[in-house]
Each structure stands twice: as structure tokens, then as C-alpha cells.
Motif scaffolding. Structure first.
Motif, PDB file in Angstrom:
ATOM      1  N   PHE A   1      -3.557   2.181   6.815  1.00 47.47           N
ATOM      2  CA  PHE A   1      -3.562   3.651   6.239  1.00 47.47           C
ATOM      3  C   PHE A   1      -2.964   4.409   7.006  1.00 47.47           C
ATOM      4  O   PHE A   1      -2.295   5.370   6.910  1.00 47.47           O
ATOM      5  CB  PHE A   1      -4.767   3.962   5.781  1.00 47.47           C
ATOM      6  CG  PHE A   1      -5.273   2.899   4.363  1.00 47.47           C
ATOM      7  CD1 PHE A   1      -4.577   2.713   3.465  1.00 47.47           C
ATOM      8  CD2 PHE A   1      -6.673   2.713   4.247  1.00 47.47           C
ATOM      9  CE1 PHE A   1      -4.733   2.026   2.446  1.00 47.47           C
ATOM     10  CE2 PHE A   1      -7.157   2.002   3.264  1.00 47.47           C
ATOM     11  CZ  PHE A   1      -6.070   1.607   2.239  1.00 47.47           C
TER      12      PHE A   1
ATOM     13  N   ILE B   1       0.943   7.042  -1.464  1.00 46.55           N
ATOM     14  CA  ILE B   1      -0.439   6.411  -1.355  1.00 46.55           C
ATOM     15  C   ILE B   1      -0.351   5.070  -2.317  1.00 46.55           C
ATOM     16  O   ILE B   1       0.381   5.053  -3.325  1.00 46.55           O
ATOM     17  CB  ILE B   1      -1.489   7.202  -1.963  1.00 46.55           C
ATOM     18  CG1 ILE B   1      -1.252   7.767  -3.212  1.00 46.55           C
ATOM     19  CG2 ILE B   1      -2.015   8.274  -1.071  1.00 46.55           C
ATOM     20  CD1 ILE B   1      -2.213   8.100  -4.096  1.00 46.55           C
ATOM     21  N   SER B   2      -1.204   4.149  -1.903  1.00 49.99           N
ATOM     22  CA  SER B   2      -1.158   2.886  -2.648  1.00 49.99           C
ATOM     23  C   SER B   2      -2.771   2.240  -2.093  1.00 49.99           C
ATOM     24  O   SER B   2      -2.708   1.920  -0.902  1.00 49.99           O
ATOM     25  CB  SER B   2      -0.187   2.049  -2.307  1.00 49.99           C
ATOM     26  OG  SER B   2      -0.374   0.503  -2.832  1.00 49.99           O
ATOM     27  N   ASN B   3      -3.463   2.174  -2.847  1.00 46.55           N
ATOM     28  CA  ASN B   3      -4.715   1.930  -2.523  1.00 46.55           C
ATOM     29  C   ASN B   3      -4.945   0.306  -2.034  1.00 46.55           C
ATOM     30  O   ASN B   3      -5.888  -0.220  -1.529  1.00 46.55           O
ATOM     31  CB  ASN B   3      -6.207   2.411  -3.266  1.00 46.55           C
ATOM     32  CG  ASN B   3      -5.847   2.134  -4.488  1.00 46.55           C
ATOM     33  OD1 ASN B   3      -4.991   1.531  -5.262  1.00 46.55           O
ATOM     34  ND2 ASN B   3      -6.655   2.725  -5.448  1.00 46.55           N
ATOM     35  N   LEU B   4      -4.023  -0.401  -2.692  1.00 45.75           N
ATOM     36  CA  LEU B   4      -4.020  -1.765  -2.354  1.00 45.75           C
ATOM     37  C   LEU B   4      -3.301  -1.833  -0.874  1.00 45.75           C
ATOM     38  O   LEU B   4      -3.313  -3.173  -0.258  1.00 45.75           O
ATOM     39  CB  LEU B   4      -3.346  -2.735  -3.126  1.00 45.75           C
ATOM     40  CG  LEU B   4      -3.034  -4.239  -3.147  1.00 45.75           C
ATOM     41  CD1 LEU B   4      -4.659  -4.800  -3.104  1.00 45.75           C
ATOM     42  CD2 LEU B   4      -2.436  -4.679  -4.383  1.00 45.75           C
TER      43      LEU B   4
ATOM     44  N   GLN C   1       1.382  -4.089  -6.606  1.00 43.06           N
ATOM     45  CA  GLN C   1       1.937  -2.475  -6.262  1.00 43.06           C
ATOM     46  C   GLN C   1       2.936  -2.189  -7.213  1.00 43.06           C
ATOM     47  O   GLN C   1       3.209  -0.961  -7.443  1.00 43.06           O
ATOM     48  CB  GLN C   1       1.988  -2.743  -4.716  1.00 43.06           C
ATOM     49  CG  GLN C   1       0.841  -2.949  -3.882  1.00 43.06           C
ATOM     50  CD  GLN C   1       0.986  -2.792  -2.421  1.00 43.06           C
ATOM     51  OE1 GLN C   1       0.744  -1.549  -2.088  1.00 43.06           O
ATOM     52  NE2 GLN C   1       1.287  -3.645  -1.941  1.00 43.06           N
TER      53      GLN C   1
ATOM     54  N   SER D   1      -7.508  -2.297   7.479  1.00 48.18           N
ATOM     55  CA  SER D   1      -7.132  -1.513   6.444  1.00 48.18           C
ATOM     56  C   SER D   1      -6.822  -0.120   6.926  1.00 48.18           C
ATOM     57  O   SER D   1      -6.022   0.589   6.470  1.00 48.18           O
ATOM     58  CB  SER D   1      -8.056  -1.643   5.388  1.00 48.18           C
ATOM     59  OG  SER D   1      -8.228  -2.742   4.743  1.00 48.18           O
TER      60      SER D   1
ATOM     61  N   GLY E   1      -3.870  -1.506   2.283  1.00 55.88           N
ATOM     62  CA  GLY E   1      -4.718  -2.049   3.396  1.00 55.88           C
ATOM     63  C   GLY E   1      -4.912  -3.565   3.100  1.00 55.88           C
ATOM     64  O   GLY E   1      -4.553  -4.307   4.121  1.00 55.88           O
ATOM     65  N   ALA E   2      -5.250  -3.897   2.365  1.00 58.00           N
ATOM     66  CA  ALA E   2      -5.429  -5.422   1.842  1.00 58.00           C
ATOM     67  C   ALA E   2      -4.103  -6.217   1.989  1.00 58.00           C
ATOM     68  O   ALA E   2      -4.137  -7.127   2.524  1.00 58.00           O
ATOM     69  CB  ALA E   2      -6.035  -5.604   0.426  1.00 58.00           C
TER      70      ALA E   2
END
Lengths: 169, 451, 418
Positions: free
Chosen positions: C216, C227-230, C290, C212, C232-233
Motif C-alpha cells: 500500500f 485504491i484497491s483493497n485486494l 480486481q 501488504s 496488498g494480498a
């Protein structure tokens, strides 16, 4: 339940391989009207009986596709039937409607699977003598046959390792 | 890690089919005095909840502690909590079925029953929350005098579809699984029970044709339930993620909520199974190994939840967005710091104990841990919902929300409602699947297994 | 149930897998591709070469790690069905040292790849500086390399001990060395299994966190404000999918090369096919999660990244990605027959693998250049060069270590999983 049972021979088995062998022997002799009761689904028995894969899968597929189509149809039609711009989004927005279409895919798919299960179980229902032990730990084989052939069948079943054989009229 | 006795090696012989039927049927015998006491407690608490609800219906939502801008409070929190609880049941009954996990057979029924009743409980909360409960049917699209349709772009409506689909499908799945079991119980029952089972077993006899369609249908239901379970909590998470409230608008929300849901649900399964196996004397079927597997699931989902917490905080900082940063700072060090730290400790750190085999195999330890996880997961939803709303963009519009006795009573009542159904079900239908437990034990053979 | 070919024969082949063809092809592609890369980098558009280098570095590192992580998950979940094919996944670990070298090479081209070097993003502060990014990602890669290698080494060890008698020359010396401390006694075995499962857990956890971070740092940061905090996954799950599809292709290849038609049967095709199917669906779910949030929120800093790719010059690529990673494998692999037939299995798995390459390309390229998508000699040549490096590393592993684990195959046999 009120259906009159056809007469025949009912045998109970303790061992799965004995029962499977008996089924094969019956089939080899040409007996078609054989019902097998098992407490759990069993591959060996299913192979001995020789079923094709259940057609229920077609129901699932068609139900799912129908659900998906109706999900999109429902949302888009209702959006354009009374067009309102909400939150600055297009009147018919496909991206969020995916959610509804997905849920209906599952709902219709599951519903159709159940209907398919009921329909095919009903169509292939087998009426015959039955014993409570067959949901516990024994395997039952019921052979519907006219009176004159009963002794032969009884003989076959008895020799194949049945723990009990009885004549049902 | 110290080696401790391995129960599977010293375990008594595999039960025979007959013993399985006998032992499970025995759980349906005459209830003990404790059962009735529990039932009475549950009814009293339920009455309290019902009273609070009637009070709220009579006097309006003002009796709840809502303070603008916090207009989503305990009810939505509890809704998310119960929907989440439901998820592990489907995971255990459907997903592990597809993965052919043998251990699921003796615990899946309890988990599935929990699923259905948890959704049944969750479904009450949107109704309670909307206030004018008698208009709840407006949520569904139906031709009406106003000639309006529902707003399909609203995530709340997706919820209506997701939760009703979930309730329907999980109920169907439960019933399909029950049918052969009920047929087995039918043969042993007497009196009115026998009548009940005769009807509910739908004429099941276990014929070759019935099984032929049954195993296929069950497989496809499991295959449909698997994506469904992912979608339901994703949709719940989108109730929040669709808006641009700081702390809500996050792409990670859907998988994060799903993992959290399964996490809380597995904890609830442990909470329910520990007393159940004692009371029903089914220790032979639900062993320490089952608990160890459950605790591995707990650890896995707990790690995902911990990952999501960390990524959320990291991206909030990384984004450089002052509102986002302030919202997350407020969570940890603002007025509701205690709720945030309860959630972080219970969900992020306590499950790390499960890395130790000793903890995984200790039923008392797991029971206590599961209670903490339940608590932590309720607070997680509280933090996400209430704390984010109480601290949005504009300082003049910030508010502090404190639930009143009405919310707390309804929350307690929801537990009573859940346990009422659970208790009634447990005494009338087999809580350990007779058929599936038998299935993992090979049928007796005359000849030795061939080569 | 018995093996179709004598067990001894399988053991011999397993320890002496015919890897010459793979090595030759790999060397050829690597030399040509890297020659082309050097020529392009010193030419007038070095940026294009460097961007492709970056895409391929991410893609192949993802394959190698994803496949090894899949092997680790099999140890954790005790998935015995994968026993006969697990080494085909583990062999990709040999690419990881190459990946670290590639990362160091990337340092030379940093100015061409990372826009924040020339135009620092104030919001990110000290997080995105050359030394900090390269140091932490190098450490992350090295940590993953160490754990992944230790994991595979531990899994290979008992097989090496068992197959010592099958090899000669330098391999015999190597095998004796590796197997030196290992007796094969039950106590030893148990110790090894425990170690293996601990390493497997460590690898999976570290992979999630560190990959992840790499996503990033090396992908998300290319679009300065996105940005998208998903993300990494999403990125590491995609890598696992490529690991699985690579495994699928290798399984088909080695099944023929090693004559393992009876050991690798319907079961393996069916299960791997189901997994790839499941991961394709999961990939689509992560994309949708997303897309929906970003589309609905409609905030400029988030939508620009997505809309730039969904409409305009990049639309055809986006559509291709959606088709190749999700829709085609979905409808292709939903049927049992297509999963267990080697031809259709290979076809759909290959489409998925290429689809994820295109997805990586789509994630990186539009952030760095205003050009419309270009697919030409540089793109194909450099990618083939990386494929060559991958095959070379993989082939070296195959030439050295047993490609089929006798003990894991026996386990799968014992439970009838083949």
C-alpha cells in the motif's frame, strides 16, 4: 449381469505381494484374460498388471476446452442476437463472460470426465466370477481359461499363496 | 503450552480392512429412538418453514420485512450463508486430496455430503427471494416467445451458472466417491437395502480396469473442483461487489468471501462431526487429531477473514471517500452495531483461541467455538448485505429493515431441510469412506517391506 | 531406496557448496550495475534510475521474503517432500539485510519516486508523509528481517551441528559457535521443532500484514487516488510466486552443482511445478478479481489506473505480463512431462519469474512517468545490478551454511518422497 461368465479359476489372496507375484507369474506364462479385484486401488497390483495411464484425461481436457468455447459462444451469440445495451457496457463484454465460460469449462470438463469413466469402464469391463470378500479385505484373481488348462493354473495360484482357489464353470 | 497426552502415540493398533468395513457398515444399522425423535423435530420445523413460504407465496413479499432501500434481506443472507457452508466440503474432499493429506480420508465424506445438501438448501433461497417462484425458470437461457436472452452481464446470472455447476459437480464427485463404498456395503446388506446398493453401486467390483480409470477420473474431478470452489463464492461476492454501494464495491471481496466460506464451512463440519462420531461410534476413525487439523484450517481461514476485515476498514478510511467512510462507521456504531460486533468478535477474535494447542485438541471447546463461528458468519453476511443497503448515499433513502416471523421461520426451515437430507443420508450411506480409510493403511504383505 | 551417491559425500558437499562461481558473477554484476546506477543518478535523468531502483528493490525483496515464507509454510503443513530443497529457498533470506539497506538508499531518491511528497494527496492526510511512511516501513522491514532470519537460523542449527565434522577453518569455528547450545538429543530436537513452527507461523502472519502495508505504502500510493483493497494480498501472493520460481531455478542449478540427481528427483520437480502452476492460476484469479470489480464499477479514480495500463502505450507490457505470468506457464506446466523434465521446467519457471518482474515494472512505472515504456541499458543494467546483489548475498549464504539439510533429506527419504 446376465452375461454368461466364462469359466475359469478364481483365487483369493490375503497378501498384496503374493497376489502381485501371482499376476506376474500368470503374465509370464502368457495368460491374458486375468481380472484382479482389490478393495482399494493399489500401485503394486497396477504395476503387476501393467496398465498404461487411463485415457480419461483426454476426456477431461476436451470437455474443458469445449465448455470454455461454448461459454464464450453462448454469451456472445445471445448478446448479439438481440443487442441491448445494459448498464452502459458494450453489448458483448468479454470480461464478465469469462465467468460464464469458466463455469462451463468446469461443468463440461467434469461431465466429460464422468462420461469418459463410464465409457472406458464399460469398454474394458471384465466378466468373471466374483466374491463379496473382494470389496472387504481380500484380493481376487480370476483367470478365464479353457478346461484343459485349469489344473496348471490352479496349481500356480495355489502355490503363490492364495488362501482359497476354486474352479468356476 | 503444556504437553498433554498424545493420542496418536497411545492409540490402539491400526484397524484392519475387515474391521473398517465392519465398523462402517455398523453405522447403517437400525436407527435408535433418538434418530426418530430428531427426524420428527426436523419435520416439524420444516413444516413451519414450508407454511411460512406458502404464506409468503399467497400474500406476496410484503409479508417479509423489506423496507426500501433494503430489498435484500434474510433470504440473500441465508443464501450466501449456505453456499458458504458448502465450500469447506469441497476444500476437504478435493483440495486436500490434491495435497495428499492423509487425515482427510475419514472426514471427507461427511464434509462432502454437507456440501451437496448445503448447496441444495442455498439453491432454494433465490427462488424464495424472487417472490414469484413459479417464474424462477426465467433465470435460465432458453429460446422463448419474447425472443429475449438473459442478461449475461448481470452477476445474478453468473450465480445461476456458478451454483448449478457447483451442485452438479459436487454431486457427481460425491457419487463417484461413494460407488466403491456402496459396493462394499452391498455385500453385507440384506433385503431392500441390498437391492438399493446393487443399483447404486453401478456394478462396481473393484477390478483392475475399473480402478485404473477410476483413480484418474477422481483426480481430474478433484482438479476441476478446486478452481470451481474458488469461483463459486467469488461469483457470490460479485453479486455485491459489482454495484457501487458503499461497503460492497471492493476488489478484496472475492478472496475474502472464499476464505469466509471455507471458514464457516469448516465450523459446520466440526458441528456435524462431534455428535456424528459419538452416535456412530466411529471415534476410532475420527480422532482428536482430525479435529486438530480441522481447527488449524479454521484458524487459517479465520486469520484471513480477520485480515480482510482490517483491510476493508483501513482502505475505507484511506480512500478519503466520505460515503465509504460513513458506511463503515455506520456498521460499527450505527443502528446495527450489535450485528457488526457479533461478527467481529465471533470471526475475528474467537478463532485466535485456536493458537492454543489445548483448545485445538478439546472437542467440547471446538464444538462451542464452531457454533459461534456459524453464528458470526451468518451475521457477517447480514452486515454486508443489510447494513450496507440501509445506509447508502442519500439520507432520505435510508431505511431500517427488521425481519418478520416469515423470514425467521424460513431460515429455521432451511436448517430443517438441510438436516432432513443429512439424517436420511447418514442412515443409508456410509458417512465415513470405507475405501479411502483403507487406502491410507497399507495392504497386508507376506514379506516385510523391501528396502 | 538408497541415495545414488554415498551419504558421506553428500554431507561433505552440502556443507561446502561450491559457491565461488555464484559469488564472482554476483560481484561482477553488482559492481557494474550499481556503477551504472550511480552514473545515471548523477546524470541528467536521475528519475529513470530511481524508478528502476524502486522496481528492483520491490521485486528482489519480494523474492527473498516469498521464498522464506514458502519454507515457513512447509514447516507448518509438514510438507516433507520439500526437505531436500528447502535450504535453496531459505538461503534467499541473506538478501533481506541488503533489502533494508536498499530501502535506506531509496530515502535519498524519495523525491524522484513518491509523487505525494511534491503534491500531497489531501484525502490521505497525515498517513502519507515522508517521515511516517519511511519509519513505519523501515520498522516493518526490520521486523520481517528479524523473524525471517530467526526462522532460518533455527532451521539451519541442527544441520550445522550435524555437519560440524565436515568443515574446517573459520567455518568450523562458526559452526561450533552456532551449535554450542544444541546437543541433538530428542528433547532438544523437540524444543527446536516447536520453536521452528512458532517462528514459521509468526513469519507467515507478519508477512501477510506487513508486506501488504509495504504494498500500500510503496506501490499503491504512487498513484495518488487509486485504491484497491485486494492490492496488498495480490502483491504478497505475487512475491510468493517469485519466491517459488526462484526456488525452482536454484533447485535445477544446485541439483547439478551438488550432484544431487538422485536426492532431488521427479517428486520435487512435480510438486514444485504443481505449486508454481497453482500460484500462476491464483495470480490470474487475483488479477481478474480486481479487474472485474474495477471495470464493472467504472469509477474514474479506480479505472484510470487500470485502463492507462491496459490500453495505449502500456498495452504491450500488459499483454506480455498476462502471457508470461499466466498463460504460458499455465499451458507449459499443465502436463506432467513438462514439470518433471528439467529443461521445460526451467524454461517456464524462468518465464514466470521474468513475467512478475515485468508486472512490478508495470505497477510502478506508469504511475510515475508519462513516458511510454522504455527498456534500455538503464533498465537492464540496474536490474542486473540487483540480480548481482541477490546472487552475492545468496552465494555468501551458500558458502557459509549447509545447502542441503541432512535431517530433512532423511525425512523425505523415509516417506519415499523423492
Amino acid at each position: 449381469m446376465n452375461k454368461t461368465h466364462p469359466g475359469g479359476i478364481l483365487a483369493a489372496y490375503q497378501h498384496v505381494d503374493a497376489a502381485a507375484a501371482a499376476i506376474k507369474a500368470l503374465k509370464a506364462k502368457g495368460y491374458r484374460d486375468v481380472t484382479v479385484y482389490t478393495p482399494v486401488p493399489n500401485v503394486e497390483i497396477a504395476q503387476a498388471v501393467g496398465h498404461k495411464v487411463s485415457p480419461v484425461r483426454l476426456w477431461t481436457l476436451l470437455g474443458g476446452l469445449l465448455g470454455c468455447a461454448s461459454g464464450f459462444a453462448l454469451t456472445l451469440w445471445m448478446s448479439y442476437d438481440w443487442p441491448l445495451v445494459v448498464g452502459g457496457k458494450p453489448v458483448g463484454s468479454v470480461i464478465p463472460y469469462v465467468v460464464i465460460a469458466f463455469e462451463l469449462t468446469i461443468l463440461f470438463g467434469a461431465g466429460a470426465t464422468i462420461l469418459g469413466l463410464l465409457f472406458h469402464s464399460w469398454r474394458t469391463r471384465q466378466a468373471g466370477a466374483y466374491d463379496g470378500r473382494f470389496t472387504d479385505d481380500q484380493i481376487g484373481i480370476f483367470v478365464a481359461c479353457p478346461v484343459e488348462r485349469r489344473p496348471a493354473v490352479e496349481e500356480l495360484l495355489r502355490h503363490s499363496g492364495a488362501v482359497e482357489v476354486r474352479v468356476e464353470t | 503450552m503444556a504437553t498433554i497426552a498424545e493420542p496418536q502415540r497411545t492409540a490402539p493398533q491400526q484397524p484392519t480392512y475387515h474391521e473398517i468395513t465392519r465398523d462402517v457398515v455398523a453405522t447403517l444399522g437400525r436407527p435408535s429412538r433418538t434418530y426418530f425423535v430428531l427426524l420428527a423435530v426436523v419435520l416439524v420445523v420444516l413444516a413451519l418453514g414450508a407454511f411460512a413460504l406458502l404464506w409468503q407465496i399467497r400474500w406476496g413479499l410484503g409479508v417479509a420485512g423489506y423496507t426500501p432501500p433494503v430489498l435484500w434481506g434474510v433470504y440473500i443472507t441465508t443464501f450466501v450463508f449456505w453456499v458458504g457452508i458448502a465450500h469447506s466440503g469441497t476444500l476437504i474432499s478435493a483440495i486436500l486430496y490434491l495435497f495428499r493429506s492423509a487425515w482427510r480420508t475419514s472426514v471427507y465424506r461427511t464434509a462432502e455430503v454437507m456440501t451437496v445438501f448445503a448447496v441444495l438448501t442455498a439453491g432454494l433461497f433465490p427462488l424464495i427471494h424472487v417472490g414469484r417462484i413459479w417464474y424462477a425458470y426465467w433465470l435460465f437461457p432458453y429460446p422463448n416467445q419474447r425472443q429475449l436472452w438473459v442478461n449475461f452481464k448481470s452477476p445474478l446470472l453468473w450465480d445461476v451458472f456458478a451454483v448449478s455447476t457447483y451442485l452438479t459437480v459436487s454431486t457427481l464427485f460425491l457419487i463417484v466417491g461413494l460407488v466403491p463404498d456402496v459396493a462394499a456395503v452391498r455385500e453385507k446388506a440384506t433385503g431392500w437395502r441390498r437391492k438399493l446398493y446393487e443399483v447404486t453401486s453401478l456394478g462396481w467390483r473393484g477390478t483392475d480396469q475399473q480402478w485404473r480409470h477410476y483413480i484418474r477420473a477422481y483426480l481430474y474431478l478433484a482438479a476441476l473442483a478446486t478452481p470451481l470452489v474458488l469461483s463459486v463464492h467469488s461469483v457470490v461476492s460479485w453479486d455485491f461487489a459489482m454495484s457501487i454501494v458503499p461497503g460492497w464495491h471492493a476488489t478484496i471481496f472475492a478472496p475474502y468471501f472464499v476464505a469466509g466460506a471455507i471458514y464457516s464451512g469448516v465450523a459446520m463440519v466440526v458441528t456435524l462431526l462431534v455428535p456424528l462420531r459419538k452416535v456412530f461410534k466411529v471415534e476410532r476413525y475420527i480422532t482428536v487429531d482430525h479435529f486438530e487439523n480441522l481447527s488449524k484450517l479454521l484458524l487459517l481461514t479465520g486469520l484471513i477473514v480477520g485480515y480482510a476485515y482490517a483491510v476493508e476498514y483501513f482502505i475505507a478510511w484511506y480512500s478519503g471517500n466520505p460515503f465509504e467512510q460513513a458506511s463503515f462507521y455506520n456498521r460499527a456504531f450505527g443502528e446495527y452495531w450489535w450485528a457488526t460486533w457479533t461478527m467481529i468478535i465471533c470471526n475475528g477474535f474467537l478463532p485466535l483461541l485456536l493458537f492454543f494447542r489445548k483448545v485445538r485438541r478439546s472437542i467440547p471447546a471446538l464444538f462451542v467455538l464452531s457454533l459461534f463461528v456459524n453464528l458470526g458468519m451468518w451475521f457477517e453476511r447480514f452486515v454486508i448485505i443489510v447494513v450496507s443497503l440501509s445506509f447508502e448515499y442519500e439520507p432520505y433513502a435510508m431505511g431500517h429493515y427488521t425481519p418478520t416471523w416469515v423470514e425467521w421461520s424460513i431460515l429455521a426451515g432451511s436448517f430443517a431441510w438441510f438436516f432432513l437430507w443429512f439424517l436420511l443420508f447418514a442412515k443409508n450411506f456410509p458417512m465415513v469412506s470405507i475405501t479411502e480409510v483403507k487406502e491410507i493403511i497399507p495392504m497386508p504383505r507376506k514379506a516385510r517391506p523391501g528396502t | 531406496m538408497s541415495l545414488g551417491i554415498p551419504n558421506d559425500e553428500l554431507l561433505r558437499r552440502s556443507a561446502n557448496a561450491p559457491a565461488r562461481g555464484m559469488l564472482l558473477l554476483g560481484a561482477l554484476l553488482a559492481v557494474l550495475g550499481l556503477g551504472l546506477f550511480v552514473a545515471l543518478v548523477t546524470g541528467d535523468d536521475p528519475g529513470r534510475a530511481w524508478r528502476l531502483f524502486h522496481v528492483n528493490f520491490l521485486f528482489f525483496t519480494g523474492i527473498a521474503l516469498g521464498a522464506t515464507v514458502f519454507a515457513a509454510t512447509q514447516k507448518i503443513t509438514k510438507g516433507v517432500w520439500s526437505g531436500p530443497i528447502i535450504r535453496f529457498a531459505e538461503a534467499s533470506v541473506a538478501f533481506l539485510p541488503v533489502a533494508v539497506v536498499c530501502f535506506l538508499v531509496l530515502f535519498l531518491g524519495r523525491e524522484e519516486v513518491f509523487p505525494w511528497i511534491e503534491h500531497p494527496t489531501p484525502a490521505r492526510g497525515q498517513w502519507l508523509t515522508v517521515s511516517w511512511v519511511f519509519w513505519r516501513d523501515l520498522v516493518a522491514l526490520l521486523a520481517l528481517l528479524v523473524v525471517a532470519v530467526a526462522f532460518v537460523y533455527t532451521d539451519v542449527k541442527p544441520d550445522v551441528a550435524e555437519l560440524r565434522g565436515q568443515v574446517t577453518g573459520w567455518k568450523r569455528i562458526l559452526y561450533d559457535r552456532i551449535a554450542a547450545g544444541y546437543s541433538g538429543m530428542p528433547a532438544d530436537q523437540e524444543k527446536l521443532e516447536r520453536r521452528l513452527s512458532r517462528l514459521a507461523v509468526a513469519l507467515c502472519v507478519m508477512y501477510a500484514w506487513l508486506f501488504s502495508l509495504i504494498a500500500f505504502d510503496l506501490v499503491m500510493s504512487l498513484a495518488p487516488y487509486w485504491i484497491s483493497n485486494l492490492f496488498g494480498a495480490f502483491f504478497f501472493m505475487g512475491a510468493v510466486l517469485t519466491g517459488l520460481t526462484m526456488l525452482g531455478l536454484m533447485m535445477v542449478y544446485w541439483r547439478r552443482r551438488l550432484g544431487m540427481r538422485d536426492v532431488i528427483g521427479r517428486q520435487q520437480f512435480h510438486d514444485l511445478g504443481k505449486l508454481i502452476f497453482g500460484f500462476s492460476v491464483f495470480w490470474a484469479y487475483l488479477v481478474f478479481s480486481q479487474l472485474l470489480v474495477i471495470w464493472y464499477g467504472n469509477l474514474r479514480e479506480e479505472t484510470s489506473f487500470v485502463f492507462y495500463r491496459l490500453w495505449g502505450d502500456w498495452q504491450p507490457i500488459s499483454i506480455m505480463v498476462g502471457l508470461m505470468v499466466f498463460l504460458i506457464p499455465f499451458w507449459g506446466l499443465i502436463w506432467v512431462k513438462s514439470k518433471v523434465t528439467a529443461f521445460t521446467f526451467t524454461l517456464f519457471v524462468l518465464i514466470s519469474l521474468l513475467g512478475v518482474w515485468l508486472e512490478r515494472y508495470l505497477l510502478v512505472q506508469p504511475s510515475l512517468t508519462e513516458h511510454a515504456p522504455q527498456i534500455g541499458l538503464p533498465e537492464i543494467g540496474i536490474s542486473l545490478g540487483f540480480l548481482g546483489l541477490f546472487l552475492l548475498a545468496y552465494g555468501l549464504f551458500a558458502r557459509t551454511f549447509p545447502m542441503v539439510s541432512p535431517r530433512l533429506t532423511a525425512q523425505a527419504e523415509a516417506t519415499g518422497h523423492h
